[in-house]
Write a protein that holds these residues in place. Structure first.
Motif, PDB file in Angstrom:
ATOM      1  N   GLY A 167      -8.951  11.867 -11.206  1.00 38.60           N
ATOM      2  CA  GLY A 167      -8.238  11.660  -9.953  1.00 38.60           C
ATOM      3  C   GLY A 167      -6.853  12.274 -10.058  1.00 38.60           C
ATOM      4  O   GLY A 167      -6.632  13.159 -10.889  1.00 38.60           O
TER       5      GLY A 167
ATOM      6  N   GLY B  69      -3.538   2.052  -3.142  1.00 39.07           N
ATOM      7  CA  GLY B  69      -3.037   3.395  -3.426  1.00 39.07           C
ATOM      8  C   GLY B  69      -2.220   3.430  -4.707  1.00 39.07           C
ATOM      9  O   GLY B  69      -1.427   4.356  -4.952  1.00 39.07           O
ATOM     10  N   LYS B  70      -2.388   2.412  -5.568  1.00 38.86           N
ATOM     11  CA  LYS B  70      -1.696   2.312  -6.866  1.00 38.86           C
ATOM     12  C   LYS B  70      -2.395   1.232  -7.666  1.00 38.86           C
ATOM     13  O   LYS B  70      -3.117   0.404  -7.097  1.00 38.86           O
ATOM     14  CB  LYS B  70      -0.218   1.956  -6.662  1.00 38.86           C
ATOM     15  CG  LYS B  70       0.016   0.607  -5.947  1.00 38.86           C
ATOM     16  CD  LYS B  70       1.500   0.284  -5.856  1.00 38.86           C
ATOM     17  CE  LYS B  70       1.747  -1.026  -5.093  1.00 38.86           C
ATOM     18  NZ  LYS B  70       3.172  -1.430  -5.106  1.00 38.86           N
TER      19      LYS B  70
ATOM     20  N   ASN C 110      -8.102   1.437  -4.643  1.00 39.75           N
ATOM     21  CA  ASN C 110      -8.499   1.909  -3.317  1.00 39.75           C
ATOM     22  C   ASN C 110      -7.705   1.218  -2.211  1.00 39.75           C
ATOM     23  O   ASN C 110      -7.301   1.851  -1.238  1.00 39.75           O
ATOM     24  CB  ASN C 110      -9.995   1.683  -3.090  1.00 39.75           C
ATOM     25  CG  ASN C 110     -10.826   2.680  -3.877  1.00 39.75           C
ATOM     26  OD1 ASN C 110     -10.340   3.765  -4.233  1.00 39.75           O
ATOM     27  ND2 ASN C 110     -12.059   2.324  -4.182  1.00 39.75           N
TER      28      ASN C 110
ATOM     29  N   ARG D  49       0.820  -1.204   0.000  1.00 36.92           N
ATOM     30  CA  ARG D  49       0.000   0.000   0.000  1.00 36.92           C
ATOM     31  C   ARG D  49       0.860   1.262   0.000  1.00 36.92           C
ATOM     32  O   ARG D  49       1.823   1.369   0.749  1.00 36.92           O
ATOM     33  CB  ARG D  49      -0.899  -0.011   1.247  1.00 36.92           C
ATOM     34  CG  ARG D  49      -1.855   1.154   1.334  1.00 36.92           C
ATOM     35  CD  ARG D  49      -2.803   1.037   2.537  1.00 36.92           C
ATOM     36  NE  ARG D  49      -3.562   2.253   2.687  1.00 36.92           N
ATOM     37  CZ  ARG D  49      -4.632   2.556   1.957  1.00 36.92           C
ATOM     38  NH1 ARG D  49      -5.086   1.705   1.066  1.00 36.92           N
ATOM     39  NH2 ARG D  49      -5.267   3.716   2.126  1.00 36.92           N
TER      40      ARG D  49
ATOM     41  N   THR E 213     -11.247   9.511  -8.327  1.00 30.85           N
ATOM     42  CA  THR E 213     -12.339  10.241  -7.667  1.00 30.85           C
ATOM     43  C   THR E 213     -13.683  10.102  -8.381  1.00 30.85           C
ATOM     44  O   THR E 213     -14.692  10.585  -7.872  1.00 30.85           O
ATOM     45  CB  THR E 213     -11.991  11.746  -7.584  1.00 30.85           C
ATOM     46  OG1 THR E 213     -11.677  12.221  -8.905  1.00 30.85           O
ATOM     47  CG2 THR E 213     -10.805  11.989  -6.667  1.00 30.85           C
TER      48      THR E 213
ATOM     49  N   ASP F 298       0.830   5.651   0.126  1.00 32.67           N
ATOM     50  CA  ASP F 298       0.100   6.851   0.540  1.00 32.67           C
ATOM     51  C   ASP F 298      -0.079   7.732  -0.700  1.00 32.67           C
ATOM     52  O   ASP F 298       0.882   8.310  -1.197  1.00 32.67           O
ATOM     53  CB  ASP F 298       0.909   7.577   1.613  1.00 32.67           C
ATOM     54  CG  ASP F 298       0.359   8.972   1.904  1.00 32.67           C
ATOM     55  OD1 ASP F 298      -0.774   9.287   1.452  1.00 32.67           O
ATOM     56  OD2 ASP F 298       1.060   9.734   2.590  1.00 32.67           O
ATOM     57  N   ALA F 299      -1.329   7.823  -1.182  1.00 34.90           N
ATOM     58  CA  ALA F 299      -1.591   8.594  -2.405  1.00 34.90           C
ATOM     59  C   ALA F 299      -2.235   9.934  -2.090  1.00 34.90           C
ATOM     60  O   ALA F 299      -2.923  10.523  -2.929  1.00 34.90           O
ATOM     61  CB  ALA F 299      -2.477   7.780  -3.349  1.00 34.90           C
ATOM     62  N   SER F 300      -1.991  10.446  -0.896  1.00 40.44           N
ATOM     63  CA  SER F 300      -2.630  11.710  -0.532  1.00 40.44           C
ATOM     64  C   SER F 300      -2.092  12.853  -1.385  1.00 40.44           C
ATOM     65  O   SER F 300      -0.978  12.785  -1.918  1.00 40.44           O
ATOM     66  CB  SER F 300      -2.412  11.984   0.961  1.00 40.44           C
ATOM     67  OG  SER F 300      -1.045  12.029   1.243  1.00 40.44           O
TER      68      SER F 300
ATOM     69  N   GLN G 170      -4.938   8.095  -6.898  1.00 40.11           N
ATOM     70  CA  GLN G 170      -6.250   8.146  -6.260  1.00 40.11           C
ATOM     71  C   GLN G 170      -7.294   8.466  -7.332  1.00 40.11           C
ATOM     72  O   GLN G 170      -7.106   9.379  -8.133  1.00 40.11           O
ATOM     73  CB  GLN G 170      -6.262   9.207  -5.154  1.00 40.11           C
ATOM     74  CG  GLN G 170      -7.501   9.139  -4.285  1.00 40.11           C
ATOM     75  CD  GLN G 170      -7.198   9.475  -2.825  1.00 40.11           C
ATOM     76  OE1 GLN G 170      -6.102   9.183  -2.329  1.00 40.11           O
ATOM     77  NE2 GLN G 170      -8.148  10.079  -2.141  1.00 40.11           N
TER      78      GLN G 170
END
Lengths: 352, 352
Positions: free
Chosen positions: A140, A75-76, A72, A23, A123, A25-27, A121
């Motif tokens: 996204g 994150g990729k 989801n 996982r 959307t 972090d795609a913030s 990410q």
């Protein structure tokens, strides 16, 4: 402090590179050396898409749900079965002040590093995608690290076309580099005053056709190997190979016979561009002593290749096809623009 | 009519090469270009033996029964899980009049092609083997094809020792060939008047120690990477590496830091000799731009290597370690005889 290879974006497991991560972090907020891209379209890796399509019996809604769930959760976009991802197209949204990539906001770009390591990410729930094609319209964002690669899309080609070329642009670049070793002063072929010979397995495909054209430009005499009559007619009609031969690349004996018959002997360089398992021994058997096999297929088995060469007492150099060489995107575009047969072939494949 | 690569010995599936076959015909009468060997000892591939031992919880009788069952069912020793085999030692019993191998009856030889493609029949039920070691005393016969490789055992070394050297003899030969490219007139290092640098992952192992010694003879400055303090002390004590560093080869960040600290920068050539999965990204990250990674580990993942280099935007050449190069057996014996530290290391490993 951000890492040029993206270590700071890895959530689990700790300390691994982004591609090995479960996982990311795609913030949205970016580090000073990062770039944020507004996503327009994903181009899924062919092996990944085929696996998803067959796992869901061709049900587009189920394929879309599966891709969304992967993104989801991870994150990729990295298919857990094939391990592969793809690439994306979008517009540069924000560039950190320390980014070395030379991009500016508003640039329309394709990412040339795999989706398997790109924080992503989505959307819009992929609402505009029917799940039936590798080309995925998407809204996204994605994040590029300091040590990453993105190419600004050319003005003279549709984005989808450029993306399809970029997706396989490592193959012609590496083929060019290797073939030139056999044409250079130290190469065997140059000393014997004959052009080096190149066999491309899967010559009617995207990476295969670009590799054939690159080999020809580097001075080689070529044969494109295809698995059926439709591909044979297609490849013959576009005129990018000196010879076209029909053979099952998984059948070592038949393949070696087809290559030898077309070229008058085994190939100096064999390029494997067919995404089916079991082509290793045929590629080795079709290659001359002192020759090179370049494996671009993700279906390549490392032990099958290593043990195969040993078992056949074959002194061949075997390369794991690297998707990156400096200048590879521009080189592939240059071939695409210069060789009408390659463009025709891409057009036929896109229309199918 | 017999085939030089043994196609006539394939029972199922029809038309494949012997290594890909499920079952070979290991019957005793030989074709005119074949050689029959009276078997004395099998040397199982390390990955295969470890898999069998752990699958049977270290129960030697069960391991012996499993190996016997494989040979009886397949007509060759190829572990169905690892896909790997090993090699054997024996005495030439009969030589067909058309054999090109240069052997004569009575020669004591080691086969340098894998057991995965060598027709093999066992006649003593492996009664003299306890199932607890890779070295398997055995009675029976094996068949060599026209295109095959066997080395006559040297007089100055015990057979077990020669076999252990031959088992990994492709590694030092290919390391030598690649390192010399970086020391030759066209190499970057020669032009900058500095010795090329070589990192060997698993430097205290058999293939690793021979590769370290080969790199040093080819003019390189070396670092051997080891996974624990015991291996570290062992490798330091035998003095075959310029530097010895402790790192987990599966941890890309830690590995690259260890190599860079030892050599003053990433390595020109990285040689992967550790038989554990997950070393691909570390090897790439530890290698300089324009450098070469040689993967000798059968645990190497092709996609992990290909996608890893792309993801790291690394212009490195990645080689699938070929177990065969002309003269590889003699080259490895030469190093073994000339470098006391390599002999010490083999002796320590054999005694464990």
């Amino acid at each position: 402090m951000s890492s040029p290879v993206g270590l700071h974006r890895v959530v689990t497991p700790a300390g691994v590179l982004p591609q090995a991560a479960q996982r990311l972090d795609a913030s949205g907020p970016i580090a000073t050396d990062e770039v944020r891209i507004t996503v327009e379209r994903l181009n899924l890796d062919a092996a990944s898409f085929h696996q998803l399509r067959s796992a869901h019996d061709g049900d587009g809604d189920a394929v879309r749900a599966a891709v969304l769930a992967i993104i989801n959760e991870r994150g990729k976009m990295q298919n857990p079965v094939t391990g592969s991802g793809g690439m994306l197209i979008g517009t540069v949204d924000e560039v950190g002040p320390d980014s070395p990539l030379g991009l500016k906001p508003g640039d329309r770009v394709a990412t040339l590093v795999s989706l398997t390591l790109t924080p992503l990410q989505i959307t819009d729930g992929l609402a505009d995608w029917d799940g039936l094609s590798e080309q995925v319209p998407a809204k996204g964002w994605a994040v590029l690290f300091g040590r990453s690669i993105a190419a600004v899309l050319p003005d003279d080609l549709p984005a989808e076309t450029a993306l399809a070329v970029f997706d396989v642009c490592g193959a012609p670049a590496l083929t060019d580099r290797i073939v030139r070793r056999y044409t250079s002063a130290d190469g065997r072929s140059a000393s014997s005053r004959a052009a080096p010979t190149v066999a491309v397995l899967g010559g009617a495909g995207k990476s295969g056709s670009l590799s054939l054209a690159a080999a020809a430009r580097a001075g080689a005499r070529t044969v494109g190997i295809v698995p059926n009559e439709r591909e044979q007619q297609l490849l013959q009609s576009v005129g990018i190979a000196d010879h076209v031969a029909l053979a099952d690349a998984r059948d070592p004996v038949a393949l070696a016979e087809a290559v030898t018959a077309a070229l008058g002997g085994p190939a100096d360089v064999t390029v494997v561009c067919v995404d089916v398992p079991g082509c290793e021994h045929g590629a080795i058997l079709a290659t001359a002593e002192g020759g090179t096999v370049i494996f671009f297929s993700m279906a390549t088995s490392f032990p099958a290749a290593a043990l195969g060469a040993e078992g056949l007492a074959a002194d061949v150099t075997m390369l794991i096809g690297n998707g990156y060489l400096p200048g590879h995107a521009d080189f592939a575009l240059e071939i695409f623009r210069a060789v009408p047969g390659v463009r025709e072939l891409f057009a036929v494949r896109a229309a199918r």
